[in-house]
Design a protein around this motif. Structure first.
Motif, PDB file in Angstrom:
ATOM      1  N   PRO A   1      -3.522   7.064  -6.500  1.00  0.00           N
ATOM      2  CA  PRO A   1      -4.224   7.741  -5.339  1.00  0.00           C
ATOM      3  C   PRO A   1      -5.117   6.620  -4.541  1.00  0.00           C
ATOM      4  O   PRO A   1      -6.349   6.487  -4.379  1.00  0.00           O
ATOM      5  N   VAL A   2      -4.276   5.695  -3.699  1.00  0.00           N
ATOM      6  CA  VAL A   2      -4.774   4.649  -2.881  1.00  0.00           C
ATOM      7  C   VAL A   2      -4.821   4.856  -1.446  1.00  0.00           C
ATOM      8  O   VAL A   2      -5.190   3.909  -0.657  1.00  0.00           O
ATOM      9  N   LEU A   3      -4.147   5.860  -1.024  1.00  0.00           N
ATOM     10  CA  LEU A   3      -3.766   6.231   0.188  1.00  0.00           C
ATOM     11  C   LEU A   3      -5.179   6.126   1.331  1.00  0.00           C
ATOM     12  O   LEU A   3      -5.026   5.766   2.646  1.00  0.00           O
ATOM     13  N   ASN A   4      -6.290   6.480   0.608  1.00  0.00           N
ATOM     14  CA  ASN A   4      -7.483   6.446   1.652  1.00  0.00           C
ATOM     15  C   ASN A   4      -7.716   4.940   1.998  1.00  0.00           C
ATOM     16  O   ASN A   4      -8.345   4.864   2.994  1.00  0.00           O
ATOM     17  N   ALA A   5      -7.142   3.927   1.205  1.00  0.00           N
ATOM     18  CA  ALA A   5      -7.298   2.610   1.704  1.00  0.00           C
ATOM     19  C   ALA A   5      -6.776   2.428   3.146  1.00  0.00           C
ATOM     20  O   ALA A   5      -6.858   1.210   3.877  1.00  0.00           O
ATOM     21  N   ALA A   6      -5.682   3.327   3.285  1.00  0.00           N
ATOM     22  CA  ALA A   6      -4.946   3.027   4.712  1.00  0.00           C
ATOM     23  C   ALA A   6      -5.924   3.116   5.886  1.00  0.00           C
ATOM     24  O   ALA A   6      -5.638   2.616   7.042  1.00  0.00           O
ATOM     25  N   VAL A   7      -7.172   3.757   5.761  1.00  0.00           N
ATOM     26  CA  VAL A   7      -8.221   4.082   6.787  1.00  0.00           C
ATOM     27  C   VAL A   7      -8.428   2.483   7.207  1.00  0.00           C
ATOM     28  O   VAL A   7      -8.886   2.157   8.453  1.00  0.00           O
TER      29      VAL A   7
ATOM     30  N   LEU B   1       0.787  -1.321  -0.006  1.00  0.00           N
ATOM     31  CA  LEU B   1      -0.002   0.020   0.246  1.00  0.00           C
ATOM     32  C   LEU B   1       0.917   1.140  -0.074  1.00  0.00           C
ATOM     33  O   LEU B   1       0.491   2.304  -0.687  1.00  0.00           O
ATOM     34  N   LEU B   2       2.127   1.260   0.835  1.00  0.00           N
ATOM     35  CA  LEU B   2       2.673   2.269   0.741  1.00  0.00           C
ATOM     36  C   LEU B   2       3.494   2.627  -0.397  1.00  0.00           C
ATOM     37  O   LEU B   2       3.550   3.752  -0.901  1.00  0.00           O
TER      38      LEU B   2
END
Length: 266
Positions: A88-94, A80-81
């Protein structure tokens, strides 16, 4: 005790990163991707010694539940990192970071199987491609959840909140299918290398994993074909993505959980 301390610290850092990104989605704070990635990297630095330590004296050909959870959750965060630098996948970190942290905490309390020197280069290729496939498709599942929330909000004419915080719907869908394409390619490599380098993919101890992995491959392949030829998208794509990931989750962890946790067999 040292393992539990590292796992706890990693969990706290993951929660901090996920919380900030959650506040971004709620439009309570401004986006700070460097902060989220930095906290995630610090969490991963606490996580990795536990994963690497499991392979310090040789790795089992069929890792137990604790080994699988710790290694796969580390790979999930790492992928993910890395992907967030390009997509734009950083929202998946939630969702991904708290799950990885919780899985790490729980896994540190489970017994580890005896280590054996059975990891040949071919099996290593199979294991690595399997890890990357699961991580990529799990991120696709998190992306699908966000896409589903976005679709639902737009359908009910809610254009504030999460809709404003997420990229445009077309971008979200494009990234979702890019992740699925990459995941299916890695899953294909994992299955093929398994047939090439393992003695029997349908042996008693591997049959469930093989059958469920093939089922997941079929689900994702049907989704990709139907998206390309029939225009499948939106909530149908979300449901098929989550269904395929659920089957893959059972393939990787289902029997291990039953045997090692429910039945108490090593």
């Amino acid at each position: 005790m040292q393992a539990l301390s590292l796992a706890t610290l990693a969990f706290i850092l993951y929660i901090a990163a996920a919380s900030w990104q959650g506040l971004v989605l709620a439009r309570r704070v401004s986006p700070q991707p460097m902060l989220v990635r930095g906290l995630g990297i610090l969490g991963l630095l606490c996580h990795l010694p536990l994963a690497i330590g499991l392979f310090g004296h040789g790795a089992p050909v069929l890792p137990g539940l604790s080994t699988s959870v710790i290694v796969i959750s580390a790979m999930l965060v790492l992928v993910l990192l890395v992907v967030s630098l390009f997509k734009p996948v950083l929202n998946a970190a939630v969702g991904v970071f708290p799950l990885a942290g919780l899985a790490l905490l729980l896994a540190t309390g489970l017994p580890s199987p005896e280590r054996t020197n059975g990891l040949t280069p071919g099996i290593a290729l199979h294991a690595l491609s399997a890890l990357l496939a699961f991580a990529t498709l799990a991120i696709a599942a998190a992306q699908a959840v966000l896409l589903g929330l976005q679709n639902r909000a737009l359908r009910h004419h809610h254009i504030r909140g999460i809709v404003q915080a997420l990229p445009p719907l077309t971008t979200m869908e494009r990234v979702l299918f890019e992740l699925i394409w990459a995941g299916v390619a890695l899953l294909t490599l994992s299955i093929l290398s398994g047939f090439l380098f393992l003695d029997s993919m349908f042996a008693q101890h591997l049959a469930h994993k093989t059958i469920l992995s093939l089922a997941a491959w079929v689900i994702f392949s049907v989704l990709l074909f139907s998206h390309h030829r029939l225009g499948w998208r939106g909530m149908r794509a979300v449901r098929w993505t989550l269904g395929g990931c659920a089957v893959l989750l059972l393939a990787y962890f289902g029997s291990k959980f039953v045997l090692e946790v429910v039945l108490g067999r090593g």
